[in-house]
Design a protein around this motif. Sequence first.
Motif, PDB file in Angstrom:
ATOM      1  N   ALA A 402       0.836  -1.200   0.000  1.00 17.15           N
ATOM      2  CA  ALA A 402       0.000   0.000   0.000  1.00 17.15           C
ATOM      3  C   ALA A 402       0.873   1.254   0.000  1.00 17.15           C
ATOM      4  O   ALA A 402       2.022   1.243   0.456  1.00 17.15           O
ATOM      5  CB  ALA A 402      -0.920   0.007   1.214  1.00 17.15           C
ATOM      6  N   THR A 403       0.305   2.335  -0.505  1.00 13.26           N
ATOM      7  CA  THR A 403       0.966   3.632  -0.503  1.00 13.26           C
ATOM      8  C   THR A 403       0.126   4.612   0.326  1.00 13.26           C
ATOM      9  O   THR A 403      -0.957   4.274   0.798  1.00 13.26           O
ATOM     10  CB  THR A 403       1.116   4.178  -1.926  1.00 13.26           C
ATOM     11  OG1 THR A 403      -0.171   4.599  -2.412  1.00 13.26           O
ATOM     12  CG2 THR A 403       1.679   3.123  -2.873  1.00 13.26           C
ATOM     13  N   LYS A 404       0.608   5.822   0.447  1.00  8.91           N
ATOM     14  CA  LYS A 404      -0.144   6.848   1.181  1.00  8.91           C
ATOM     15  C   LYS A 404      -1.457   7.181   0.488  1.00  8.91           C
ATOM     16  O   LYS A 404      -2.366   7.775   1.100  1.00  8.91           O
ATOM     17  CB  LYS A 404       0.694   8.108   1.329  1.00  8.91           C
ATOM     18  CG  LYS A 404       1.065   8.791   0.024  1.00  8.91           C
ATOM     19  CD  LYS A 404       1.891  10.047   0.252  1.00  8.91           C
ATOM     20  CE  LYS A 404       2.283  10.718  -1.065  1.00  8.91           C
ATOM     21  NZ  LYS A 404       1.135  11.107  -1.891  1.00  8.91           N
ATOM     22  N   ASP A 405      -1.591   6.808  -0.792  1.00 11.05           N
ATOM     23  CA  ASP A 405      -2.813   7.094  -1.543  1.00 11.05           C
ATOM     24  C   ASP A 405      -3.780   5.915  -1.580  1.00 11.05           C
ATOM     25  O   ASP A 405      -4.855   6.023  -2.185  1.00 11.05           O
ATOM     26  CB  ASP A 405      -2.462   7.499  -2.986  1.00 11.05           C
ATOM     27  CG  ASP A 405      -1.702   8.809  -3.045  1.00 11.05           C
ATOM     28  OD1 ASP A 405      -2.051   9.715  -2.275  1.00 11.05           O
ATOM     29  OD2 ASP A 405      -0.754   8.910  -3.848  1.00 11.05           O
ATOM     30  N   THR A 406      -3.422   4.800  -0.958  1.00 10.74           N
ATOM     31  CA  THR A 406      -4.280   3.625  -1.002  1.00 10.74           C
ATOM     32  C   THR A 406      -5.479   3.798  -0.080  1.00 10.74           C
ATOM     33  O   THR A 406      -5.347   4.212   1.070  1.00 10.74           O
ATOM     34  CB  THR A 406      -3.504   2.365  -0.591  1.00 10.74           C
ATOM     35  OG1 THR A 406      -2.432   2.157  -1.517  1.00 10.74           O
ATOM     36  CG2 THR A 406      -4.408   1.137  -0.595  1.00 10.74           C
ATOM     37  N   VAL A 407      -6.658   3.477  -0.606  1.00  7.85           N
ATOM     38  CA  VAL A 407      -7.892   3.457   0.181  1.00  7.85           C
ATOM     39  C   VAL A 407      -8.408   2.024   0.212  1.00  7.85           C
ATOM     40  O   VAL A 407      -8.719   1.448  -0.835  1.00  7.85           O
ATOM     41  CB  VAL A 407      -8.977   4.374  -0.417  1.00  7.85           C
ATOM     42  CG1 VAL A 407     -10.268   4.275   0.393  1.00  7.85           C
ATOM     43  CG2 VAL A 407      -8.500   5.804  -0.471  1.00  7.85           C
ATOM     44  N   ALA A 408      -8.476   1.447   1.399  1.00  3.75           N
ATOM     45  CA  ALA A 408      -9.090   0.130   1.560  1.00  3.75           C
ATOM     46  C   ALA A 408     -10.578   0.325   1.775  1.00  3.75           C
ATOM     47  O   ALA A 408     -10.984   1.110   2.637  1.00  3.75           O
ATOM     48  CB  ALA A 408      -8.478  -0.602   2.753  1.00  3.75           C
ATOM     49  N   MET A 409     -11.405  -0.353   0.966  1.00  3.20           N
ATOM     50  CA  MET A 409     -12.845  -0.171   1.116  1.00  3.20           C
ATOM     51  C   MET A 409     -13.552  -1.515   1.136  1.00  3.20           C
ATOM     52  O   MET A 409     -13.066  -2.507   0.593  1.00  3.20           O
ATOM     53  CB  MET A 409     -13.398   0.734   0.017  1.00  3.20           C
ATOM     54  CG  MET A 409     -13.439   0.158  -1.383  1.00  3.20           C
ATOM     55  SD  MET A 409     -14.894  -0.895  -1.744  1.00  3.20           S
ATOM     56  CE  MET A 409     -16.242   0.235  -1.453  1.00  3.20           C
ATOM     57  N   CYS A 410     -14.721  -1.536   1.787  1.00  3.32           N
ATOM     58  CA  CYS A 410     -15.500  -2.755   1.902  1.00  3.32           C
ATOM     59  C   CYS A 410     -16.869  -2.396   2.466  1.00  3.32           C
ATOM     60  O   CYS A 410     -17.173  -1.222   2.692  1.00  3.32           O
ATOM     61  CB  CYS A 410     -14.769  -3.754   2.807  1.00  3.32           C
ATOM     62  SG  CYS A 410     -15.449  -5.429   2.742  1.00  3.32           S
ATOM     63  N   ALA A 427      -3.944   8.507   6.643  1.00  2.00           N
ATOM     64  CA  ALA A 427      -5.026   9.482   6.728  1.00  2.00           C
ATOM     65  C   ALA A 427      -5.832   9.454   5.433  1.00  2.00           C
ATOM     66  O   ALA A 427      -5.282   9.553   4.340  1.00  2.00           O
ATOM     67  CB  ALA A 427      -4.455  10.878   6.970  1.00  2.00           C
ATOM     68  N   GLY A 428      -7.138   9.273   5.561  1.00  2.00           N
ATOM     69  CA  GLY A 428      -8.001   9.192   4.392  1.00  2.00           C
ATOM     70  C   GLY A 428      -7.922   7.870   3.658  1.00  2.00           C
ATOM     71  O   GLY A 428      -8.457   7.745   2.558  1.00  2.00           O
ATOM     72  N   GLY A 429      -7.315   6.866   4.275  1.00  4.66           N
ATOM     73  CA  GLY A 429      -7.073   5.600   3.584  1.00  4.66           C
ATOM     74  C   GLY A 429      -8.024   4.480   3.930  1.00  4.66           C
ATOM     75  O   GLY A 429      -7.656   3.303   3.838  1.00  4.66           O
ATOM     76  N   TYR A 430      -9.247   4.828   4.309  1.00  9.52           N
ATOM     77  CA  TYR A 430     -10.204   3.789   4.729  1.00  9.52           C
ATOM     78  C   TYR A 430     -11.612   4.258   4.390  1.00  9.52           C
ATOM     79  O   TYR A 430     -11.990   5.397   4.683  1.00  9.52           O
ATOM     80  CB  TYR A 430     -10.082   3.575   6.234  1.00  9.52           C
ATOM     81  CG  TYR A 430     -10.739   2.333   6.782  1.00  9.52           C
ATOM     82  CD1 TYR A 430     -10.167   1.077   6.613  1.00  9.52           C
ATOM     83  CD2 TYR A 430     -11.921   2.416   7.510  1.00  9.52           C
ATOM     84  CE1 TYR A 430     -10.758  -0.061   7.148  1.00  9.52           C
ATOM     85  CE2 TYR A 430     -12.516   1.284   8.047  1.00  9.52           C
ATOM     86  CZ  TYR A 430     -11.925   0.044   7.866  1.00  9.52           C
ATOM     87  OH  TYR A 430     -12.515  -1.080   8.404  1.00  9.52           O
ATOM     88  N   HIS A 431     -12.389   3.385   3.768  1.00  4.27           N
ATOM     89  CA  HIS A 431     -13.774   3.695   3.410  1.00  4.27           C
ATOM     90  C   HIS A 431     -14.605   2.450   3.666  1.00  4.27           C
ATOM     91  O   HIS A 431     -14.498   1.464   2.940  1.00  4.27           O
ATOM     92  CB  HIS A 431     -13.844   4.099   1.933  1.00  4.27           C
ATOM     93  CG  HIS A 431     -15.230   4.420   1.438  1.00  4.27           C
ATOM     94  ND1 HIS A 431     -15.594   5.688   1.016  1.00  4.27           N
ATOM     95  CD2 HIS A 431     -16.340   3.647   1.286  1.00  4.27           C
ATOM     96  CE1 HIS A 431     -16.859   5.666   0.624  1.00  4.27           C
ATOM     97  NE2 HIS A 431     -17.329   4.436   0.779  1.00  4.27           N
TER      98      HIS A 431
END
Length: 610
Positions: A402-410, A427-431
């Motif tokens: 993962a990178t600083k731009d990765t968003v994990a979503m589920c 920061a901002g990497g979770y949805h």
Amino acid sequence: MTGTVRLTAAQAMVRWLSVQMTEDGTRFIEGVWAIFGHGNVAGIGEALHGIGAALPTWRGQNEQTMAHAAIAYAKTLRRRRAQAVTSSIGPGATNMVTAAALAHVNRLPVLFIPGDVFASRRPDPVLQQIEDFDDGTVSANDCFRPVVRYFDRISRPEHLLTCLPRALAVMTDPANCGPVCLAFCQDVQAEAYDYPESFFAPRVWRIRRPEPDPREVAEVAAMIRKAKAPVIVSGGGVIHSGAEADLAAFAKAHNIPFVETQAGKGANPWDDPMNFGSPGVTGSACGNALAARADLVVGIGTRFQDFTTGSWTVFQNPDRRLVSINLAGYDATKHGAVPCVGDAKVTLARLSAALGPHRAPAFDEASRRGWHETVARVTAAPAATNALPTDAQVIGAVQRVATKDTVAMCAAGTMPGALQVLWQAAAGGYHMEYGYSCMGYEVAGAMGIKLADPAKDVVCFVGDGSYMMANSELATAVMRRVPFTVVLTDNRGYGCINRLQIECGGAEFNNLYRDSDVAAEPEIDFVAHARAMGAHAEKAATIADLEAKVVAARARDIPSVIVIDTDPVPGTGAGGHWWDVAVPEVGGPERLEAARARYAAHAARQNVVN
């Protein structure tokens, strides 16, 4: 004196929506997702064609999943912009009811515009009309009433003059925010009316920041000063307010550690020294230990739902008091909390000023370091064996690349709980859609996130069960060239509920294919299926192979689907807490009796009210 312009009601609606602006000069309703049928094709459909790029129209594959994409879009943009979804009368409309409920629970704005019956009642019943034998004013669209924040039925062209401003007022109200349904009678869509030209003047909608009552601020500040072991619960309202940095600064200044709900996770990075992970059912060991000791729990933008509170067995200190900082008075007073009603960003500033140099007593920082060691252990790449990988190991694979731009979503199944307890979010990497935990949100939601923030590296974690529920927006993402990565864990059924079934003393039944009444277990080729919709799809043979494929996916301009077989039985092996899922009191074999005894012991520990 203003002049008038003669338009159909549908033309007037789309023209008005096209000039409702945000403070940064963009449209509040960015565009309209549409599947046309007889109830909206001639009226709304022609109006959308006529307005063109001034209010773009996008074609989806399913009314529910189009709405899921719109919801994810609004969530990503912190409710500052939204999208509309239109359908025909009948099944197209009722397909959207689930999505409306999802938006309502999560306090997110989306505009639903289903076609409705003929206001004139000339064709009665019209095709797909549901008749209420006792009420001639009811249509299928009345199903929306309990799952939206505002409902209206447009049965005259001039209704738009009042219902449209009311709809946007709800969608931009920080406390009352949620979905709106404007059921649009299909004959009225095509009716002409002389609308005032002034009605179509551009308007800017601002998101208010309500100030808290100074008396409530003073009361909460006094409670914090007296507390020996305070803890903050950071919810989704922190993100909606844009108060992430404010919360981090407040926690540091006053020495109060915080834990994050599913909706609040990712507001601040996992390695913030005040961040103790999550509380509750899918919480971290250090977060739950902190919560158990707390004598003051300060919720910020959270509803304190059962997963967050471990069904009220997490906050065990007998002297525990509860504070709720929330925009909505309805949420702020739940569970006997002392309310502080106001915007999170503003309220934190006022509260910090009231506290001055006050710092809470020291807390156990070592438990946080121990928790990170546990996460590293359970997510580590497995040794070379023939065993199927666990979900924790799959998460570890994606985490390592993962990178600083990765968003994990589920949204639903095994992965939400596993990700909350194990994913180390930037920061901002979770949805996570866990207010409604709607199976089938994942693929469409990933597309919505990427549309809202194209710079993000969106990774959609989805099990085979949720993927089978709703996957068709993959084709839409391919058509629109919206790239994201789907990590599809195939455990041959509903593995999450199978584990819950076992925990509740039940027999393994009707969740995994092997335990269902089937003539033959299916062997679904998910790679071929995703390829058939135009996505790049491949199967990962190992955890190391998965890591490489996730990295390679970032270079593509279409969705990538990576399938990996996983073991359905193991949990995360870390963290966790009790969840109140009732076990049968009588009539069961020994396994149920043992589960009931465990249930009764946990229920006796519930600490619901102050």
